[in-house]
Design a protein around this motif. Structure first.
Motif, PDB file in Angstrom:
ATOM      1  N   LYS A   1      -9.593  -3.427  -1.313  1.00  0.00           N
ATOM      2  CA  LYS A   1      -9.380  -1.860  -1.426  1.00  0.00           C
ATOM      3  C   LYS A   1      -8.300  -1.501  -0.399  1.00  0.00           C
ATOM      4  CE  LYS A   1     -13.138  -1.478  -4.153  1.00  0.00           C
ATOM      5  NZ  LYS A   1     -12.719  -1.004  -5.521  1.00  0.00           N
ATOM      6  N   GLY A   2      -7.700  -0.257  -0.483  1.00  0.00           N
ATOM      7  CA  GLY A   2      -6.887   0.291   0.484  1.00  0.00           C
ATOM      8  C   GLY A   2      -7.593   0.630   1.448  1.00  0.00           C
ATOM      9  N   PRO A   3      -7.127   1.023   2.740  1.00  0.00           N
ATOM     10  CA  PRO A   3      -7.694   1.552   4.029  1.00  0.00           C
ATOM     11  C   PRO A   3      -8.147   3.121   3.723  1.00  0.00           C
ATOM     12  CG  PRO A   3      -5.681   0.525   4.535  1.00  0.00           C
ATOM     13  CD  PRO A   3      -5.590   0.703   3.163  1.00  0.00           C
TER      14      PRO A   3
ATOM     15  N   LEU B   1       0.842  -1.244  -0.227  1.00  0.00           N
ATOM     16  CA  LEU B   1       0.226   0.082  -0.136  1.00  0.00           C
ATOM     17  C   LEU B   1       0.750   1.021   0.130  1.00  0.00           C
ATOM     18  CD1 LEU B   1      -2.412  -1.441   2.589  1.00  0.00           C
ATOM     19  CD2 LEU B   1      -3.440  -0.716   0.450  1.00  0.00           C
TER      20      LEU B   1
ATOM     21  N   PHE C   1      -4.436   6.415   1.593  1.00  0.00           N
ATOM     22  CA  PHE C   1      -4.168   5.163   1.091  1.00  0.00           C
ATOM     23  C   PHE C   1      -4.464   4.948  -0.259  1.00  0.00           C
ATOM     24  CE2 PHE C   1      -1.315   3.049   4.076  1.00  0.00           C
ATOM     25  CZ  PHE C   1      -1.697   3.760   5.449  1.00  0.00           C
ATOM     26  N   GLY C   2      -3.683   4.367  -1.305  1.00  0.00           N
ATOM     27  CA  GLY C   2      -4.104   4.034  -2.461  1.00  0.00           C
ATOM     28  C   GLY C   2      -4.684   2.574  -2.465  1.00  0.00           C
ATOM     29  N   PRO C   3      -4.981   2.002  -3.413  1.00  0.00           N
ATOM     30  CA  PRO C   3      -5.806   0.587  -3.577  1.00  0.00           C
ATOM     31  C   PRO C   3      -4.853  -0.573  -3.319  1.00  0.00           C
ATOM     32  CG  PRO C   3      -5.502   1.530  -5.896  1.00  0.00           C
ATOM     33  CD  PRO C   3      -5.021   2.620  -4.777  1.00  0.00           C
ATOM     34  N   GLY C   4      -3.622  -0.145  -3.754  1.00  0.00           N
ATOM     35  CA  GLY C   4      -2.763  -1.367  -3.242  1.00  0.00           C
ATOM     36  C   GLY C   4      -2.065  -1.990  -4.566  1.00  0.00           C
TER      37      GLY C   4
ATOM     38  N   GLN D   1     -11.373  -0.513   5.889  1.00  0.00           N
ATOM     39  CA  GLN D   1     -10.867  -1.144   4.700  1.00  0.00           C
ATOM     40  C   GLN D   1     -12.007  -2.137   4.434  1.00  0.00           C
ATOM     41  OE1 GLN D   1      -7.103  -3.476   5.115  1.00  0.00           O
ATOM     42  NE2 GLN D   1      -6.618  -2.817   2.778  1.00  0.00           N
TER      43      GLN D   1
END
Lengths: 111, 113
Positions: free
Chosen positions: B42-44, A90, A102-105, B38
């Motif tokens: 998806k990201g947090p 992340l 945060f982004g989606p990872g 979260q």
């Protein structure tokens, strides 16, 4: 306002290879943070870049490295991949006051 | 001393009920405490955050209660909805510019219709 973007979404590598993950911060943010979210280990801080400089790194071996470009985007490099490096990576961005978005990872799978 | 301990690990609440998640910390230098939500894949997402100069912060159905002397803080979700079903993480950091958020282990919330 566009959020943090990360690429690729998924990455499959084999042991010993290198992986490169990319992150674009929210416009106006100069800080980029990298975290590893491995199953059962929660979110672990990896690296913090601000204004092109590495400001702090977490308890990870030197084969985890990265850089921040003049446009504040960042890449994370993981060398000599090991099976336990499989995780969601992340990226977050921020501009002071501790807020991190945060982004989606990127889901990295090491076979 | 750098840990943030979060409980419970999982929580099941009926629709309309109150969800409560607790976190405890040791490091008195921590001065920023965010909560993240979260969803799978998806990201947090930053939900709400508090600093130690206030004991409570409310945003919509989400409230953080902060007890500085006990070194504990909690998230209350009022009128819980099925759409709130997600994993929630508390975190803590210092303003000493480490850039490092210390996360709790997470709580998986399921809101039953």
């Amino acid at each position: 306002e566009a959020g943090v973007t990360q690429s690729p979404t998924h990455l499959i590598k084999t042991r010993g290879q290198q992986a490169t993950l990319r992150c674009s911060p929210i416009s106006g943010h100069t800080s980029v943070y990298w975290y590893q979210q491995a199953l059962g280990l929660g979110l672990q801080f990896l690296l913090w870049y601000d204004e092109g400089e590495e400001r702090n790194r977490g308890n990870f071996p030197p084969r985890f490295s990265g850089r921040q470009f003049p446009n504040y985007s960042s890449e994370l490099n993981v060398n000599a991949l090991e099976l336990e490096d499989s995780a969601l990576y992340l990226c977050a961005s921020g501009q002071g006051y501790n807020e991190q978005f945060f982004g989606p990872g990127t889901r990295l799978t090491v076979l | 001393q750098q840990q943030v301990k979060q409980s419970p690990q999982s929580l099941i609440v009926q629709k309309g009920g109150i969800s409560i998640i607790n976190c405890a910390y040791e490091n008195t230098a921590f001065d920023y405490f965010p909560w993240y939500q979260q969803f799978p894949g998806k990201g947090p997402a930053l939900l709400i955050a508090i600093r130690p100069d206030v004991s409570e912060k409310k945003e919509g159905r989400f409230t953080i209660s902060f007890n500085k002397s006990a070194k504990q803080f909690s998230l209350h979700i009022m009128d819980s909805q099925p759409g709130d079903s997600a994993t929630y993480f508390c975190a803590a950091t210092t303003s000493s510019n480490t850039g490092k958020l210390i996360f709790g282990q997470g709580t998986t919330l399921q809101v039953k219709p």
